[in-house]
Design an enzyme around this catalytic site. Structure first.
Site, short mmCIF file in Angstrom:
data_model
loop_
_atom_site.label_atom_id
_atom_site.label_comp_id
_atom_site.label_asym_id
_atom_site.label_seq_id
_atom_site.Cartn_x
_atom_site.Cartn_y
_atom_site.Cartn_z
N SER A 1 -21.08 8.40 -9.01
CA SER A 1 -21.72 8.47 -10.34
C SER A 1 -23.23 8.64 -10.27
O SER A 1 -23.84 9.01 -11.26
CB SER A 1 -21.40 7.21 -11.15
OG SER A 1 -21.79 6.06 -10.42
N ASP B 1 -27.61 1.18 -17.58
CA ASP B 1 -26.43 0.53 -18.17
C ASP B 1 -25.95 -0.67 -17.36
O ASP B 1 -24.82 -1.10 -17.51
CB ASP B 1 -25.29 1.54 -18.33
CG ASP B 1 -24.85 2.14 -17.00
OD1 ASP B 1 -25.38 1.72 -15.95
OD2 ASP B 1 -23.97 3.02 -17.00
N HIS C 1 -26.13 1.87 -13.35
CA HIS C 1 -26.86 3.11 -13.03
C HIS C 1 -28.30 3.04 -13.52
O HIS C 1 -28.63 2.21 -14.37
CB HIS C 1 -26.13 4.29 -13.68
CG HIS C 1 -24.68 4.31 -13.35
ND1 HIS C 1 -23.71 3.85 -14.22
CD2 HIS C 1 -24.04 4.69 -12.23
CE1 HIS C 1 -22.52 3.96 -13.64
NE2 HIS C 1 -22.69 4.47 -12.43
#
Ligand SMILES: *[C@@H]1O[C@H](CO)[C@@H](O)[C@H](O)[C@H]1NC(C)=O
Ligand SMILES: *[C@@H]1O[C@H](CO)[C@@H](O)[C@H](O)[C@H]1NC(C)=O
Length: 365
Positions: A33, A336, A339
């Site tokens: 991610s 978040d 990340h």
């Protein structure tokens, strides 16, 4: 006349600098991610669908793209620095689409080790995706014949390509830490994770890659999710920046083994240029001197979340009911809880491309 002359002189100077650094004509990216630009969303996986809607993407794209951030990622800034378009996610590639400038194979949640490893240890059900590093490598091999044909053709093409292998491996540890794995247990898995990364890098070199960049792990002890889940009443467990010492030491442990393994690869493949990207060092600056980088609001608290001391609440994660995003993401390191923000990724990319956080440096050839 004088000011005009000075301006055109500066213009020419900077023009020369940026064109000399344009040594790559394409980028191929593998990872999780931290660099996924849409594959996870396109794979139809439903484990974390909130990255497919706002506030994800709100800062730059103004809509969600499948990136796990408010805006651009390190890989986007690297593409920009070399004057290349943002990499299309592999799963978005259809017949006529032009991908001569590169492709992004990264998938959010991906692990360096194959999913089988986790299923054998009864934690496979936790995985967001089975698209591990070797699956992504398989995608590259499948696509290769549409990128170049003869050996000579491929050689010429890949000579001007940058292969970004990672960051990957962070999730191999995350999944295990989040269900109570101890640092000692996880240290034992580091050689396996590092082995998976170097196996992939070797395979790419065998396929023709000569310019590779392999990033290390971030300082996870400074991440809102770790600070929330593994908070300690003992002040001695925290460093002067407020980060969890033991988890940062774990990141360093992984990174040191990775650096050693890359040294081995350099000896095995002297014709390849294998760059280590020090994401840890590049990010650690934020926690040490946040204001210097414009991080004025809570260096360790997430911008988007559902409350708690680090604004990370597992029952109200960013994008879910009960969460909200802060007004100015660029004043935060963490987006978040897991990340980072576009602002943080921009500084990491800059630190890697213009130094000193890459070894050998990216721009010298
Ligand atoms: C991963 O593979 C396993 C079987 O190997 C399957 O049961 C599972 O649903 C897959 N997970 C995802 C997210 O696709
Ligand atoms: C976390 O979220 C839940 C669900 O919205 C909420 O009930 C709870 O109060 C939140 N916890 C904190 C510490 O804000």
């Amino acid at each position: 006349m004088k000011p005009f002359f000075l301006i055109s002189f500066l213009y020419l100077t900077f023009g020369a600098v940026s064109s000399s650094s344009q040594q790559y004509e394409s980028i191929f990216n593998f990872g999780d991610s931290l660099s996924d630009t849409g594959n996870f969303l396109l794979s139809g996986a439903l484990a974390f669908p909130v990255i497919g809607k706002l506030p994800y993407g709100e800062t730059f794209f103004r809509h969600a793209t499948g990136r796990s951030s408010d805006g651009r990622l390190v890989v986007d800034f690297i593409a920009e620095a070399f004057g290349l378009p943002y990499l299309p996610p592999y799963l978005a590639i259809t017949g006529g689409k032009d991908f001569r400038h590169g492709v992004n194979f990264a998938v959010a949640g991906a692990t360096a080790l194959d999913s089988q490893f986790f299923y054998e240890r009864r934690i496979g059900k936790l995985l967001w995706t089975n698209d591990s590093l070797s699956v992504q490598l398989g995608w590259f091999k499948k696509l290769k014949s549409s990128l170049c044909t003869s050996k000579q053709d491929c050689e010429n093409y890949f000579k001007k390509s940058l292969f970004l292998v990672g960051e990957i491996g962070g999730n191999d540890y995350n999944y295990a830490f989040f269900i109570g794995g101890s640092i000692k247990q996880l240290q034992a898995s580091v050689p396996l994770v590092v082995g998976a990364i170097t196996t992939a890098a070797s395979a790419l070199i065998e396929e023709g890659a000569v310019e590779l960049m392999v990033p290390g792990n971030l300082p996870i002890g400074c991440s809102a999710v770790y600070l929330t889940l593994f908070g300690s009443p003992n002040k001695a467990d925290y460093d002067p920046n407020g980060c969890l010492k033991a988890f940062n030491a774990f990141s360093k442990f992984h990174n040191n083994q990775l650096k050693l393994a890359l040294e081995g690869l350099r000896q095995k493949y002297p014709h390849a240029r294998i760059i280590y990207a020090d994401y840890y060092g590049a990010a650690n600056r934020f926690f040490h001197a946040p204001r210097h980088y414009g991080f004025f609001s809570g260096t360790l608290t997430a911008c988007c979340g559902g409350g708690g001391p680090y604004n990370f609440n597992n029952s109200a994660r960013c994008g879910h009911l009960g969460s909200k995003a802060c007004k100015d993401p660029s004043a935060h390191v963490n987006w978040d809880g897991i990340h980072l923000t576009e602002a943080a990724y921009r500084h990491i990319a800059k630190g890697v491309i213009s130094g000193p956080f890459s070894t050998p440096t990216v721009t010298s050839s």
